[in-house]
Scaffold this motif. Sequence first.
Motif, PDB file in Angstrom:
ATOM      1  N   VAL A 296       0.831  -1.208   0.000  1.00 14.86           N
ATOM      2  CA  VAL A 296       0.000   0.000   0.000  1.00 14.86           C
ATOM      3  C   VAL A 296       0.867   1.261   0.000  1.00 14.86           C
ATOM      4  CG1 VAL A 296      -2.004  -1.098   1.058  1.00 14.86           C
ATOM      5  CG2 VAL A 296      -0.211  -0.125   2.526  1.00 14.86           C
ATOM      6  N   GLN A 297       2.048   1.180   0.589  1.00 17.67           N
ATOM      7  CA  GLN A 297       2.946   2.332   0.536  1.00 17.67           C
ATOM      8  C   GLN A 297       3.426   2.577  -0.892  1.00 17.67           C
ATOM      9  OE1 GLN A 297       5.332   0.775   4.003  1.00 17.67           O
ATOM     10  NE2 GLN A 297       5.503   2.960   4.459  1.00 17.67           N
ATOM     11  N   LEU A 298       3.672   1.503  -1.621  1.00 18.64           N
ATOM     12  CA  LEU A 298       4.077   1.656  -3.021  1.00 18.64           C
ATOM     13  C   LEU A 298       2.939   2.227  -3.859  1.00 18.64           C
ATOM     14  CD1 LEU A 298       6.192  -1.575  -3.624  1.00 18.64           C
ATOM     15  CD2 LEU A 298       6.942   0.687  -2.866  1.00 18.64           C
ATOM     16  N   LEU A 299       1.696   1.886  -3.524  1.00 19.77           N
ATOM     17  CA  LEU A 299       0.551   2.497  -4.202  1.00 19.77           C
ATOM     18  C   LEU A 299       0.546   4.009  -3.961  1.00 19.77           C
ATOM     19  CD1 LEU A 299      -2.328  -0.051  -3.407  1.00 19.77           C
ATOM     20  CD2 LEU A 299      -1.020   0.170  -5.526  1.00 19.77           C
ATOM     21  N   GLY A 300       0.867   4.410  -2.730  1.00 17.12           N
ATOM     22  CA  GLY A 300       0.955   5.819  -2.411  1.00 17.12           C
ATOM     23  C   GLY A 300       2.063   6.513  -3.180  1.00 17.12           C
ATOM     24  N   VAL A 301       3.197   5.839  -3.331  1.00 15.58           N
ATOM     25  CA  VAL A 301       4.309   6.388  -4.105  1.00 15.58           C
ATOM     26  C   VAL A 301       3.873   6.660  -5.538  1.00 15.58           C
ATOM     27  CG1 VAL A 301       6.596   5.899  -5.073  1.00 15.58           C
ATOM     28  CG2 VAL A 301       6.098   5.321  -2.687  1.00 15.58           C
ATOM     29  N   MET A 302       3.204   5.708  -6.147  1.00 12.51           N
ATOM     30  CA  MET A 302       2.772   5.868  -7.537  1.00 12.51           C
ATOM     31  C   MET A 302       1.747   6.986  -7.687  1.00 12.51           C
ATOM     32  SD  MET A 302       2.637   1.897  -8.932  1.00 12.51           S
ATOM     33  CE  MET A 302       2.390   0.905  -7.464  1.00 12.51           C
ATOM     34  N   ALA A 303       0.856   7.115  -6.695  1.00 11.47           N
ATOM     35  CA  ALA A 303      -0.134   8.193  -6.737  1.00 11.47           C
ATOM     36  C   ALA A 303       0.553   9.561  -6.655  1.00 11.47           C
ATOM     37  CB  ALA A 303      -1.138   8.035  -5.589  1.00 11.47           C
ATOM     38  N   LEU A 304       1.540   9.683  -5.786  1.00  8.53           N
ATOM     39  CA  LEU A 304       2.269  10.946  -5.651  1.00  8.53           C
ATOM     40  C   LEU A 304       3.035  11.284  -6.921  1.00  8.53           C
ATOM     41  CD1 LEU A 304       3.665  10.615  -2.008  1.00  8.53           C
ATOM     42  CD2 LEU A 304       1.882  12.169  -2.795  1.00  8.53           C
ATOM     43  N   LEU A 305       3.640  10.289  -7.536  1.00  7.66           N
ATOM     44  CA  LEU A 305       4.387  10.534  -8.772  1.00  7.66           C
ATOM     45  C   LEU A 305       3.475  10.991  -9.905  1.00  7.66           C
ATOM     46  CD1 LEU A 305       6.881   7.539  -8.643  1.00  7.66           C
ATOM     47  CD2 LEU A 305       7.459   9.958  -8.454  1.00  7.66           C
ATOM     48  N   ASP A 306       2.191  10.667  -9.808  1.00  5.88           N
ATOM     49  CA  ASP A 306       1.221  11.137 -10.801  1.00  5.88           C
ATOM     50  C   ASP A 306       0.572  12.460 -10.397  1.00  5.88           C
ATOM     51  OD1 ASP A 306       1.577   9.241 -12.712  1.00  5.88           O
ATOM     52  OD2 ASP A 306      -0.072   7.949 -12.086  1.00  5.88           O
ATOM     53  N   GLY A 307       1.048  13.067  -9.310  1.00  3.24           N
ATOM     54  CA  GLY A 307       0.529  14.373  -8.917  1.00  3.24           C
ATOM     55  C   GLY A 307      -0.818  14.333  -8.237  1.00  3.24           C
ATOM     56  N   HIS A 308      -1.083  13.284  -7.458  1.00  3.28           N
ATOM     57  CA  HIS A 308      -2.334  13.165  -6.718  1.00  3.28           C
ATOM     58  C   HIS A 308      -2.097  13.390  -5.234  1.00  3.28           C
ATOM     59  CE1 HIS A 308      -4.115  11.810 -10.375  1.00  3.28           C
ATOM     60  NE2 HIS A 308      -3.555  10.614 -10.372  1.00  3.28           N
ATOM     61  N   VAL A 309      -3.190  13.477  -4.489  1.00  3.16           N
ATOM     62  CA  VAL A 309      -3.133  13.451  -3.032  1.00  3.16           C
ATOM     63  C   VAL A 309      -3.450  12.030  -2.594  1.00  3.16           C
ATOM     64  CG1 VAL A 309      -4.173  14.251  -0.888  1.00  3.16           C
ATOM     65  CG2 VAL A 309      -3.748  15.868  -2.737  1.00  3.16           C
ATOM     66  N   ALA A 310      -2.514  11.402  -1.898  1.00  4.42           N
ATOM     67  CA  ALA A 310      -2.699  10.030  -1.437  1.00  4.42           C
ATOM     68  C   ALA A 310      -3.321  10.046  -0.047  1.00  4.42           C
ATOM     69  CB  ALA A 310      -1.362   9.302  -1.410  1.00  4.42           C
ATOM     70  N   GLU A 311      -4.525   9.507   0.084  1.00  2.00           N
ATOM     71  CA  GLU A 311      -5.144   9.384   1.392  1.00  2.00           C
ATOM     72  C   GLU A 311      -4.689   8.066   2.007  1.00  2.00           C
ATOM     73  OE1 GLU A 311      -9.406  10.446   2.839  1.00  2.00           O
ATOM     74  OE2 GLU A 311      -9.437   8.297   2.375  1.00  2.00           O
ATOM     75  N   MET A 312      -3.915   8.153   3.082  1.00  2.00           N
ATOM     76  CA  MET A 312      -3.381   6.992   3.774  1.00  2.00           C
ATOM     77  C   MET A 312      -3.661   7.153   5.257  1.00  2.00           C
ATOM     78  SD  MET A 312       0.301   6.719   1.782  1.00  2.00           S
ATOM     79  CE  MET A 312       0.751   5.171   2.594  1.00  2.00           C
ATOM     80  N   ALA A 313      -4.192   6.130   5.870  1.00  3.71           N
ATOM     81  CA  ALA A 313      -4.590   6.208   7.266  1.00  3.71           C
ATOM     82  C   ALA A 313      -3.388   6.405   8.177  1.00  3.71           C
ATOM     83  CB  ALA A 313      -5.339   4.929   7.660  1.00  3.71           C
ATOM     84  N   THR A 314      -3.672   6.890   9.375  1.00  3.29           N
ATOM     85  CA  THR A 314      -2.621   7.089  10.371  1.00  3.29           C
ATOM     86  C   THR A 314      -1.875   5.787  10.628  1.00  3.29           C
ATOM     87  OG1 THR A 314      -3.916   8.819  11.448  1.00  3.29           O
ATOM     88  CG2 THR A 314      -2.193   7.778  12.761  1.00  3.29           C
ATOM     89  N   GLY A 315      -0.545   5.886  10.685  1.00  2.00           N
ATOM     90  CA  GLY A 315       0.277   4.722  10.969  1.00  2.00           C
ATOM     91  C   GLY A 315       0.604   3.871   9.768  1.00  2.00           C
ATOM     92  N   GLU A 316       0.205   4.317   8.565  1.00  2.00           N
ATOM     93  CA  GLU A 316       0.455   3.524   7.362  1.00  2.00           C
ATOM     94  C   GLU A 316       1.794   3.832   6.705  1.00  2.00           C
ATOM     95  OE1 GLU A 316      -1.634   1.001   5.881  1.00  2.00           O
ATOM     96  OE2 GLU A 316      -2.363   1.134   7.942  1.00  2.00           O
ATOM     97  N   GLY A 317       2.576   4.744   7.280  1.00  2.00           N
ATOM     98  CA  GLY A 317       3.923   4.991   6.764  1.00  2.00           C
ATOM     99  C   GLY A 317       4.001   6.053   5.687  1.00  2.00           C
ATOM    100  N   LYS A 318       3.351   7.205   5.929  1.00  2.00           N
ATOM    101  CA  LYS A 318       3.370   8.275   4.934  1.00  2.00           C
ATOM    102  C   LYS A 318       4.759   8.886   4.762  1.00  2.00           C
ATOM    103  CE  LYS A 318      -0.185  10.451   6.823  1.00  2.00           C
ATOM    104  NZ  LYS A 318      -0.868   9.431   7.640  1.00  2.00           N
TER     105      LYS A 318
END
Length: 771
Positions: A83-105
């Motif tokens: 799920v952290q890698l999903l967040g990385v890909m979202a950020l690289l595409d210029g999005h806001v990644a919604e990740m719950a507390t403690g998920e390693g933002k």
Amino acid sequence: MAESVRRLLGKPGAVDIRPYTKLLEPIEAREEDLRALDDAELTAKAAELGDAELPYERADLIELCAVGREAARRALGERPFDVQLLGVMALLDGHVAEMATGEGKTLTGALAAAGFALRGKRVHVLSVNDYLARRDAEWMRPLYDLLGVAPSWVTEESAPEERRIAYTADVTYASVSEVGFDVLRDRMVTDAGDRVLPDPEVAIVDEADSVLVDEARVPLVLAGAAEAAAADLEMAELVRTLKPRRHYEIDEEGRNVQLTEDGIDEVEKRLGGIDLYDEDDVSVLPRVNLALHAHVLLKRDVHYVVRDGGVRLINESRGRIALLQRWPDGLQAAVEAKEKVDVSETGEVLDSITVQALVVRYPTLGGMTGTAMAVAEQLREFYGLEVAQVPSNKPCVREDEADRLYATLEEKEDAVVAEVAEVHASGRPLLIGTQDVAESERLAKRLEGEGLTCSVLNAKNDADEAAIIAEAGKYGAITVSTQMAGRGTDIRLGGSDMADRDRVVEAGGLYVLGYGRYPSSRLDDQLRGRAGRQGDPGKSVFFVSLDDDLVTANVADTSGYTADAEGRVADPTWLGTVDHAQRVSEGQLLEVHRNTWRYNKLIDVQRGVVLEHREAVLTQGLGDRQLALDCARHHADLVDDVEAGGGDGEAEVARAARLITLYHLDRGWTDHNAFLAELREGIHLRFLGRRDPLDEFNRDAVPAFKGFLDGARARAAETFADTEAADGAIDVSAAGVKRPSMTWTYMVHDHPFSSDLETVVGRLKGRGGGT
């Protein structure tokens, strides 16, 4: 199904993460081969990613995530979750990644920042405070080093040269306010080499909802030395003796206060029989009103604290001290007089920039937060950003109990104390979220009186907030916190060392208790999210009363309920009333954001014209060419005089022309800023004539700016004509060109066309309205 419908309709939150999910398997397939490489070979693999252009193609994205995962495992001992890698890909595409507390933002943001940096982009990771900026930069440094990326950080204590060096790094961590202040200072330099910031390229915003929404309207201000304001001790003492409802009245929203007829008579008598409305002396009434506003509406330990001999404002969105934040100078001095502390330095505003205007400077923008969907509409409307909802690594098993509603504040507090005592007896740790400092201290004192020892995390001890919040999950701990102070720090069951984890898990995990609903449901969710981290057990519940400010400010009538012997109101209709009050509050906050954006839109256009011209003067010699044309004879004479004195002809005259032209541009903009501020403060009165304040503001502001550049050019020519050369140099200060002897930065709350206008509207409604 709901997600599919949102995507079909193009609603906020419609980012489809399924294409990212399909890459997880090939990323994992690369793991074994990458583990066989030594560190140097892994660094070389990362460097190979710099050969292509952004955005990442599929194969490169797979390689980046695979290399980043292996680098994190080696450098930090943390293997990123899928799920952290999903967040990385979202950020690289210029999005806001919604990740719950403690998920390693933090790690997610670092990998995305490295991904941009490896492609040659300079990245700023913007945080909410200096502590997090420095902590995250130092924490992630081993990862960056292994990937061949240079990190740095900037804080309030960083000297100019340290800032300049830090901003040359591939990835720079800094609070959003520090970057904003550097932008403002760079706009005032008289030598291009004095600037510290490079051109903006990529920004990754941590706690994106807090920065992009809650603080979007906060102006960052650069001030220059001027005459110091005086503490009006006479007025402070006078208003202290006035009686509410007899001498002054507060409007229904609690946002304005005004003297009654008896109050006017009393003040005039106390001041020696003067006439407050005497047209020959219009200075007294504003002094009285400022002192009254400070005394009645601004509450100590709610809106500000007194610390280290000064008045320190409390950041509304975070419940912590805002070190660089202040009210406009007159009101700041009035509060300082009220509290009998030394008056802080004051001055004229040289320039300002809102947080929103700051972040939109970046061509590529992304962010991370745990509560983005609630403001997805605003993120799209104001920034063109979409939200990618990243699932949690483990299912959330937290129990979210329905609100417990009570008739009065006293009955609510009694119930809270009883609940805390019962839960504490089991050893289960509690985190209690309060609205403000005064509330946190009152509740803590009540708990202590019942033998319930607690740690208090509020704006009075924010320097220790990370250490305090890190121990909130210890067995038997009770922590009382204002707003969401301590965000960015994990609450681990069993404490920071997790020594008592098993006992805490057996007791049910962290118990989050909200002492009243916040003005935004998003803040409620942020508090709830402190429990249930990474699949941990936990529970949340909010205790609410019909006397809470949220309810009384946004619900017209709270009569007719039925309560039991303990004061609890069980009727679900009344629980719905609390929800309604919160929605009204959220609507008001959104309208404030929109008004701020509309108001600043015109100012930003005008500012852009000035900055474009200033840049040409600073870097292209525009000022010298203009003055050479406007003052041809004097220009030639100055060149001769400088050369006769042994100086460089052309260089010294060009320097003088640059300084003179910049001075008049900056002086003109400062004066225009002051005009706009005065215009805005009075524009709401035109509402009485049924005219739109924003239209009226634009109608006056546009012609006031017409001819700005021509006027600055004419004044520069007049000053240039008065300059003289001596000993091969030109002293421009002798011709009146003086920069501020000192400058400083601060933040102010901005609420354009709001409180006074709302007061007027409220009065009209109170009279029954009409057609």
